[in-house]
Design an enzyme around this catalytic site. Structure first.
Site, PDB file in Angstrom:
ATOM      1  N   GLU A  68       0.824  -1.203   0.000  1.00 23.20           N
ATOM      2  CA  GLU A  68       0.000   0.000   0.000  1.00 23.20           C
ATOM      3  C   GLU A  68       0.864   1.261   0.000  1.00 23.20           C
ATOM      4  O   GLU A  68       0.568   2.233  -0.709  1.00 23.20           O
ATOM      5  CB  GLU A  68      -0.923   0.016   1.223  1.00 23.20           C
ATOM      6  CG  GLU A  68      -1.924  -1.134   1.249  1.00 23.20           C
ATOM      7  CD  GLU A  68      -1.420  -2.359   1.978  1.00 23.20           C
ATOM      8  OE1 GLU A  68      -2.245  -3.030   2.629  1.00 23.20           O
ATOM      9  OE2 GLU A  68      -0.203  -2.646   1.913  1.00 23.20           O
ATOM     10  N   CYS A 100      -0.581  -0.006   7.545  1.00 22.07           N
ATOM     11  CA  CYS A 100      -1.024   0.391   6.211  1.00 22.07           C
ATOM     12  C   CYS A 100      -2.420   0.996   6.251  1.00 22.07           C
ATOM     13  O   CYS A 100      -2.757   1.841   5.422  1.00 22.07           O
ATOM     14  CB  CYS A 100      -0.997  -0.816   5.275  1.00 22.07           C
ATOM     15  SG  CYS A 100       0.678  -1.399   4.918  1.00 22.07           S
TER      16      CYS A 100
END
Length: 383
Positions: A68, A100
């Site tokens: 991510e 994330c």
């Protein structure tokens, strides 16, 4: 198959063909982390805004940025209001990197579609954090069986605290692995050999029985593939300590360690010779059938070996399968027969009952003249 959220909402009703295409792309990206991220999972991420991909990323290295974060860095300001497609639920804890889930919130991502749920007791919860932050979250899209396909060791380790074991064999059309006992036989071609080395790179250890070690005198290192993050430990199951101190396995030890499991009644003088050659000796209980495989794998777990790639031979393979200790089977099929006195791939493992629960998990792959078939033991039941 449709899956249902606690609210009763059907996920598939919210997924478009475009959603599935981008999620498939995230899975494809994640696979690039093979050999570099274990014991972390392979994860890919695609950021899409107004139907256009604005960022892609994958977990490239253990301890490095997650998928991510890589995608967000590529997208920059274009991430605001974008949809994120992630192959695994975004993590929600501080490990080697920050969560994330927080990174996606701070970037202003408006929608997250994720494949598999994170089974980790510490890392899971990212989906809930995102929902609480106002993000439209769709997932898990994948059922339990599908989620495990990409990261089987990660799931096995998290849910069962058990070393994941994959079994690899190369056999002919008539189910043979050698022309005769004690005879080294090349079964597959160069493409299959390269794939075997690539597979090795994604495991903590490579294991063979003493018969294979004595006949083939293998190195069991990764040579025909990109170097892995950490060279796999070489494991030999050798109840009577028959391995020669001059075996090629000891080339490079201790940089690529050799872990030698022996019976408790193995000859002490022989063990001293093998230790001097570089072996790390691990005595375990044994009987007439061989070493106690359960104790072998429990020892692996204690020594932080979370995944093992077993390359046979046939007797060891049959025992692992019969005792339910193998979780995945990589079967390389070569297009010829040996017949006669050929050595069977699975001696003594006959009848359909021995194979109950095994199902194909990845599409067959053509590797030169050979075909690779992959099966998983479906211990959790169907989706």
């Amino acid at each position: 198959m449709e899956e249902q959220l606690p609210s009763g909402e059907r996920l598939t009703s919210r997924l478009t063909s475009e959603d599935r295409r981008f999620l498939d792309r995230a899975v494809e990206l994640g696979r690039r982390g093979w050999g570099q991220v274990h014991p972390n999972p392979m994860v890919g991420c695609v950021l899409v805004r107004d139907g256009v991909v604005v960022g892609e990323g994958w977990h490239r290295a253990y301890g490095g940025p997650h998928a991510e974060v890589e995608a967000l860095e590529e997208a920059g300001e274009k991430a605001r209001g974008a949809a994120a497609y992630v192959s695994l639920e975004p993590c929600d804890h501080y490990g080697h990197t920050p969560p994330c889930s927080r990174a996606l919130l701070e970037a202003g991502v408006g929608r997250v579609v994720y494949g598999g749920s994170d089974p980790g007791t510490v890392s899971r919860g990212g989906a809930q954090t995102l929902r609480e932050g106002g993000v439209d979250v769709v997932g898990p899209v994948f059922g339990k069986r599908r989620a495990r396909v990409e990261n089987p060791a990660f799931y096995r380790n998290a849910e069962g605290e058990e070393t994941f074991l994959a079994l690899k064999l190369a056999q002919t059309l008539d189910g043979a692995i050698a022309e005769a006992r004690g005879h080294r036989t090349t079964i597959t071609g160069p493409e299959a050999h390269r794939e075997t080395h690539r597979l090795r790179s994604g495991f903590d250890a490579v294991m063979v029985g003493s018969g294979t070690a004595l006949v083939d005198d293998p190195l069991l290192t990764v040579r025909e593939a990109p170097s892995p993050r950490k060279p796999p430990v070489r494991i030999i199951l050798d109840r009577r300590a028959r391995l020669s101190p001059g075996a090629r396995l000891f080339q490079g030890a201790p940089h690529t360690p050799v872990l030698l499991f022996v019976g408790r009644d193995a000859e002490p003088s022989r063990l001293r010779e093998l230790e001097e050659a570089g072996a790390m000796i691990r005595p375990v209980e044994s009987d007439a059938g061989g070493l106690d495989l359960g104790r072998v794998l429990r020892t692996c777990w204690k020594e932080e070996i979370r995944s093992v790639f077993c390359e046979g031979g046939g007797t060891l393979a049959s025992r692992l399968l019969a005792e339910g200790r193998a979780h995945r089977l990589y079967l390389f099929m070569a297009p010829f027969v040996l017949g006669g006195e050929a050595v069977p791939a699975f001696p003594g493992l006959r009848g359909r009952k021995a194979w109950e629960g095994w199902e194909p998990t990845l599409a067959p792959r053509i590797l030169g003249r050979d075909v690779l078939l992959t099966f998983d033991r479906n211990a959790e039941g169907k989706d």
